[in-house]
Design a protein around this motif. Structure first.
Motif, mmCIF file in Angstrom:
data_model
loop_
_atom_site.group_PDB
_atom_site.id
_atom_site.type_symbol
_atom_site.label_atom_id
_atom_site.label_comp_id
_atom_site.label_asym_id
_atom_site.label_seq_id
_atom_site.Cartn_x
_atom_site.Cartn_y
_atom_site.Cartn_z
ATOM 1 N N HIS A 20 -3.891 -3.159 3.364
ATOM 2 C CA HIS A 20 -3.320 -2.286 2.346
ATOM 3 C C HIS A 20 -4.319 -1.873 1.270
ATOM 4 O O HIS A 20 -3.935 -1.334 0.233
ATOM 5 N N LEU A 77 -1.172 2.823 -5.374
ATOM 6 C CA LEU A 77 0.006 2.130 -5.877
ATOM 7 C C LEU A 77 0.921 3.061 -6.673
ATOM 8 O O LEU A 77 1.051 2.958 -7.899
ATOM 9 N N LYS A 83 4.154 0.311 -4.581
ATOM 10 C CA LYS A 83 4.026 -0.982 -5.249
ATOM 11 C C LYS A 83 5.212 -1.862 -4.887
ATOM 12 O O LYS A 83 5.063 -3.053 -4.592
#
Length: 255
Positions: free
Chosen positions: A2, A7, A12
Motif C-alpha cells: 500500500h 491517503l 485511509k
C-alpha cells in the motif's frame, strides 16, 4: 502493498480496516457494490473472473479496483473461500443518506475455509473442520472444531497419531505455530488443506478473558466438551488458539 496509495479519507479508512486482517481479501462496501482495491483487486479479478479497473486516487494517480453488486455476495464469496482465501467483509454501519461525513464502516464478518456458517459455502455431506496443532516436547496436541455443527474434539499423541487424525478428519483449515513450519510440514505432508495459517505461539497456560468477551458462543461450544481438562495437556493449547482465531471483529453483530 500500500506504499503508493494516496491517503484520501476513504482510502485511509480502507487501510485502517485492512490492517486488522492484512492477509485477508477485503470486500469493502461502497453503496450497492462490494469493492476490492490494490492487490486484493488483482487477486479478486483473477479468482472471480470480474473486470479489473482503476479509480482516481489523488492527483494524477490511480488504484486498482474490482467489484461486484452487493446482492451477488452469495455467488462470489464461496469462490474466494474455495480458492483458499480468507475474506473480511466490510459493511456500511450507517445510512449514507443520514450523514454528511464519510460513512462509518466496520468488518462484520471474517470468513475462512474453516470458519464459515454460510449455506452457500458449506457442504452438508461432510464436516467443515478448523484444526489447530501444537508441537510439544514429547507429544503433539490437536483440536478440531466445526462451528456449523458445534462438534469439538481434542487429542494428543505422537506425530504419526496426529497425522492420521488430520487425514481422517480432513480439516479445511489448519492453524500451527509460527516458527515451526518445518515440523508442521513434516507432520502433515500427506494432508490436503485448503488454507494453512501460522499464528503466534500456542501457550496452554494463556487463557484469555478477551476470548470470552469477544465470542461467548464459541467458548461455550468448546468448554462444554472440555470439561475439567484444564492442565498442561498438549491438547489444550490448540483449543484456546482456535477460539482466539475465530473471535469476531468488534463491529460484528455476534458480539
Amino acid at each position: 502493498m500500500h506504499e503508493d496509495i494516496v491517503l484520501t479519507p476513504m482510502m485511509k479508512q480502507f487501510l485502517e480496516l485492512k490492517a486488522k486482517h492484512p492477509d485477508a481479501v477485503m470486500l469493502f462496501r461502497c453503496g450497492d457494490f462490494y469493492e476490492t482495491y490494490s492487490t486484493d483487486a488483482v487477486l479478486a479479478s483473477e479468482i472471480l473472473g470480474i473486470t479489473l479497473t482503476k479509480r482516481a486516487n489523488g492527483k494524477g494517480k490511480t488504484i486498482e479496483m474490482a467489484g461486484f453488486p452487493h446482492h451477488a455476495l452469495d455467488t462470489y464469496l464461496p469462490k474466494l473461500i474455495r480458492a483458499g482465501k480468507r475474506v473480511a467483509i466490510c459493511d456500511q454501519l450507517e445510512d449514507p443518506k443520514l450523514t454528511k461525513k464519510l460513512v462509518k464502516r466496520g468488518i462484520t464478518e471474517l470468513v475462512t475455509p474453516g470458519v464459515s456458517i454460510n449455506d452457500n459455502i458449506l457442504n452438508y455431506r461432510e464436516n467443515n473442520f478448523l484444526a489447530a496443532v501444537h508441537f510439544g516436547k514429547g507429544a503433539c496436541g490437536v483440536a478440531f472444531l466445526d462451528i456449523s455443527t458445534g462438534e469439538f474434539l481434542t487429542a494428543e499423541g505422537s506425530f504419526d497419531h496426529i497425522d492420521k487424525l488430520l487425514n481422517n478428519f480432513a480439516p479445511k483449515e489448519v492453524l500451527f505455530e509460527r516458527g515451526r513450519r518445518g515440523m508442521f510440514d513434516a507432520a502433515v505432508a500427506q494432508v490436503h488443506v485448503d488454507l494453512e495459517v501460522g499464528i503466534d505461539g500456542i501457550d496452554p497456560f494463556c487463557i484469555s478473558l478477551i476470548i470470552i468477551a469477544e465470542n461467548p458462543q464459541a467458548v461455550y461450544i468448546a468448554l462444554e466438551h472440555i470439561g475439567n481438562k484444564m492442565g498442561i495437556s498438549p491438547g489444550i493449547g490448540p483449543t484456546y488458539a482456535m477460539l482466539e482465531y475465530i473471535a469476531v471483529d468488534e463491529d460484528s453483530p455476534l458480539v
